[in-house]
Design an enzyme around this catalytic site. Sequence first.
Site, PDB file in Angstrom:
ATOM      1  N   GLU A 120      -4.979  -4.553  10.856  1.00 55.84           N
ATOM      2  CA  GLU A 120      -3.964  -3.513  11.011  1.00 55.84           C
ATOM      3  C   GLU A 120      -4.245  -2.735  12.288  1.00 55.84           C
ATOM      4  O   GLU A 120      -5.042  -1.774  12.266  1.00 55.84           O
ATOM      5  CB  GLU A 120      -3.997  -2.556   9.813  1.00 55.84           C
ATOM      6  CG  GLU A 120      -3.722  -3.225   8.483  1.00 55.84           C
ATOM      7  CD  GLU A 120      -3.230  -2.224   7.449  1.00 55.84           C
ATOM      8  OE1 GLU A 120      -2.183  -2.506   6.843  1.00 55.84           O
ATOM      9  OE2 GLU A 120      -3.855  -1.161   7.271  1.00 55.84           O
TER      10      GLU A 120
ATOM     11  N   GLY B  72       2.815   2.711  10.875  1.00 59.01           N
ATOM     12  CA  GLY B  72       3.757   3.811  10.686  1.00 59.01           C
ATOM     13  C   GLY B  72       4.454   4.247  11.963  1.00 59.01           C
ATOM     14  O   GLY B  72       5.096   5.291  11.995  1.00 59.01           O
TER      15      GLY B  72
ATOM     16  N   ASN C  75       0.871  -1.175   0.000  1.00 54.62           N
ATOM     17  CA  ASN C  75       0.000   0.000   0.000  1.00 54.62           C
ATOM     18  C   ASN C  75       0.908   1.225   0.000  1.00 54.62           C
ATOM     19  O   ASN C  75       1.470   1.593   1.029  1.00 54.62           O
ATOM     20  CB  ASN C  75      -0.898  -0.020   1.252  1.00 54.62           C
ATOM     21  CG  ASN C  75      -1.757   1.223   1.365  1.00 54.62           C
ATOM     22  OD1 ASN C  75      -1.804   2.038   0.448  1.00 54.62           O
ATOM     23  ND2 ASN C  75      -2.428   1.377   2.499  1.00 54.62           N
ATOM     24  N   TRP C  76       1.048   1.824  -1.182  1.00 52.58           N
ATOM     25  CA  TRP C  76       1.967   2.975  -1.294  1.00 52.58           C
ATOM     26  C   TRP C  76       1.403   4.223  -0.623  1.00 52.58           C
ATOM     27  O   TRP C  76       2.123   5.210  -0.456  1.00 52.58           O
ATOM     28  CB  TRP C  76       2.255   3.287  -2.775  1.00 52.58           C
ATOM     29  CG  TRP C  76       3.101   2.281  -3.490  1.00 52.58           C
ATOM     30  CD1 TRP C  76       3.634   1.119  -2.978  1.00 52.58           C
ATOM     31  CD2 TRP C  76       3.519   2.331  -4.858  1.00 52.58           C
ATOM     32  NE1 TRP C  76       4.356   0.456  -3.948  1.00 52.58           N
ATOM     33  CE2 TRP C  76       4.302   1.182  -5.116  1.00 52.58           C
ATOM     34  CE3 TRP C  76       3.312   3.238  -5.899  1.00 52.58           C
ATOM     35  CZ2 TRP C  76       4.868   0.921  -6.365  1.00 52.58           C
ATOM     36  CZ3 TRP C  76       3.877   2.986  -7.148  1.00 52.58           C
ATOM     37  CH2 TRP C  76       4.648   1.835  -7.370  1.00 52.58           C
ATOM     38  N   LYS C  77       0.122   4.216  -0.302  1.00 50.26           N
ATOM     39  CA  LYS C  77      -0.535   5.407   0.262  1.00 50.26           C
ATOM     40  C   LYS C  77      -0.295   6.609  -0.678  1.00 50.26           C
ATOM     41  O   LYS C  77      -0.253   6.412  -1.897  1.00 50.26           O
ATOM     42  CB  LYS C  77      -0.080   5.649   1.700  1.00 50.26           C
ATOM     43  CG  LYS C  77      -0.247   4.379   2.550  1.00 50.26           C
ATOM     44  CD  LYS C  77      -0.049   4.586   4.022  1.00 50.26           C
ATOM     45  CE  LYS C  77      -0.227   3.260   4.746  1.00 50.26           C
ATOM     46  NZ  LYS C  77      -0.116   3.373   6.209  1.00 50.26           N
TER      47      LYS C  77
ATOM     48  N   GLU D 277      -6.879   4.805   7.846  1.00 50.99           N
ATOM     49  CA  GLU D 277      -6.664   6.215   7.478  1.00 50.99           C
ATOM     50  C   GLU D 277      -7.897   6.781   6.769  1.00 50.99           C
ATOM     51  O   GLU D 277      -8.232   7.953   6.933  1.00 50.99           O
ATOM     52  CB  GLU D 277      -5.402   6.338   6.601  1.00 50.99           C
ATOM     53  CG  GLU D 277      -4.152   6.105   7.442  1.00 50.99           C
ATOM     54  CD  GLU D 277      -2.970   5.519   6.684  1.00 50.99           C
ATOM     55  OE1 GLU D 277      -2.957   5.535   5.442  1.00 50.99           O
ATOM     56  OE2 GLU D 277      -2.049   5.012   7.371  1.00 50.99           O
TER      57      GLU D 277
ATOM     58  N   GLY E 110       3.002  -0.862   4.354  1.00 43.79           N
ATOM     59  CA  GLY E 110       3.031   0.558   4.020  1.00 43.79           C
ATOM     60  C   GLY E 110       4.459   1.015   3.745  1.00 43.79           C
ATOM     61  O   GLY E 110       5.010   0.818   2.665  1.00 43.79           O
ATOM     62  N   GLY E 111       5.087   1.622   4.754  1.00 42.46           N
ATOM     63  CA  GLY E 111       6.408   2.238   4.578  1.00 42.46           C
ATOM     64  C   GLY E 111       7.438   1.337   3.918  1.00 42.46           C
ATOM     65  O   GLY E 111       8.171   1.780   3.017  1.00 42.46           O
TER      66      GLY E 111
ATOM     67  N   SER F 251       3.841  -1.657  10.587  1.00 45.23           N
ATOM     68  CA  SER F 251       5.288  -1.714  10.822  1.00 45.23           C
ATOM     69  C   SER F 251       5.880  -3.091  10.531  1.00 45.23           C
ATOM     70  O   SER F 251       6.798  -3.543  11.212  1.00 45.23           O
ATOM     71  CB  SER F 251       5.630  -1.252  12.244  1.00 45.23           C
ATOM     72  OG  SER F 251       5.231   0.097  12.435  1.00 45.23           O
TER      73      SER F 251
ATOM     74  N   HIS G 107      -9.508   1.051   5.067  1.00 52.17           N
ATOM     75  CA  HIS G 107      -8.241   1.336   5.757  1.00 52.17           C
ATOM     76  C   HIS G 107      -8.495   2.335   6.887  1.00 52.17           C
ATOM     77  O   HIS G 107      -9.302   3.256   6.745  1.00 52.17           O
ATOM     78  CB  HIS G 107      -7.216   1.898   4.755  1.00 52.17           C
ATOM     79  CG  HIS G 107      -5.831   1.889   5.307  1.00 52.17           C
ATOM     80  ND1 HIS G 107      -5.401   2.834   6.211  1.00 52.17           N
ATOM     81  CD2 HIS G 107      -4.801   1.039   5.128  1.00 52.17           C
ATOM     82  CE1 HIS G 107      -4.146   2.565   6.550  1.00 52.17           C
ATOM     83  NE2 HIS G 107      -3.755   1.481   5.901  1.00 52.17           N
TER      84      HIS G 107
HETATM   85  P1  13P Z   1       3.181   0.687   7.766  1.00 51.98           P
HETATM   86  O1  13P Z   1       3.712  -0.603   7.188  1.00 51.98           O
HETATM   87  O2  13P Z   1       3.860   1.896   7.253  1.00 51.98           O
HETATM   88  O3  13P Z   1       3.078   0.621   9.272  1.00 51.98           O
HETATM   89  O4  13P Z   1       1.658   0.813   7.215  1.00 51.98           O
HETATM   90  C1  13P Z   1       0.803  -0.259   7.326  1.00 51.98           C
HETATM   91  C2  13P Z   1      -0.411   0.063   6.548  1.00 51.98           C
HETATM   92  O5  13P Z   1      -1.189   0.930   6.918  1.00 51.98           O
HETATM   93  C3  13P Z   1      -0.635  -0.680   5.301  1.00 51.98           C
HETATM   94  O6  13P Z   1      -1.932  -0.465   4.808  1.00 51.98           O
END
Ligand code: 13P
Length: 255
Positions: free
Chosen positions: A169, A175, A9-11, A99, A236-237, A215, A97
């Site tokens: 999640e 993050g 997930n590149w966000k 977010e 994510g990251g 994470s 998600h």
């Molecule tokens: P991180 O891997 O950056 O913690 O993000 C997880 C995430 O929200 C994937 O959708």
Amino acid sequence: MRKKIVAANWKMNLDLNEGAELVNEIFKGLPILNENKEVVIAPPYLHLTQTAAQLAGMIDVHLGAQNCHSEASGAYTGEISASMLKSAEVEYVIIGHSERREYFKEDDAMVAKKVNQALSNNMKVIFCCGEPLSIRDANTQNAYVEKQIKEGLFHLSESQLGHIVIAYEPIWAIGTGRTASSAQAQDMHAHIRNVISIHYGTDAADEISILYGGSCKPSNAAELFACPDVDGGLIGGASLKANEFLGIINAMAEA
Ligand code: 13P
């Protein structure tokens, strides 16, 4: 046999050039995956057609989107519908998600409508759930996540559920660098599978893939993926750097 999946997930990160470069780097290092293992890349909407062209012919890597609108079409300036995503060769849509739930005020009812849009356009859904820190501190996370699953998914038939992947999640792990321990992840994943089993039966529960997100890194992926109810990760990251994402894919390949 249920699938193991590592999804990126590149966000809201990377411009078009950076995205194309990252996909190329991932291709260069991609291990051979056996048939019940796959990779999903969910870039921002703007990248989808470019990434689809790069993925053409790749059997192990699938295209995802990070969201879709809850209505089929109409006067929703700036929005993207599920049928548009389908026409861009998207196979998976991330829905619910945390977010989006937090910053865009998506409640369970809206998440359920988005799930319906994605399924009625023949795409699969990566359905996200997970509790905030206050709920974890109060030790009420199981009931919290159970409610998200019931309200977001339980209107579906068993055959529709076959097109759902769940991603657990915990918000406090996203993050933050603070990963859930493998025991915490396993406990919640087993709970989710049990909730599915009670409503849909053991066959459906055995078949559904449940990913962990928050994470996840090359250094902790192998331990997380070794848990019996953890079927991969939503990343994510660490999905923004080819070597880190490949490290996580390799952990799945070897799990
Ligand atoms: P991180 O891997 O950056 O913690 O993000 C997880 C995430 O929200 C994937 O959708």
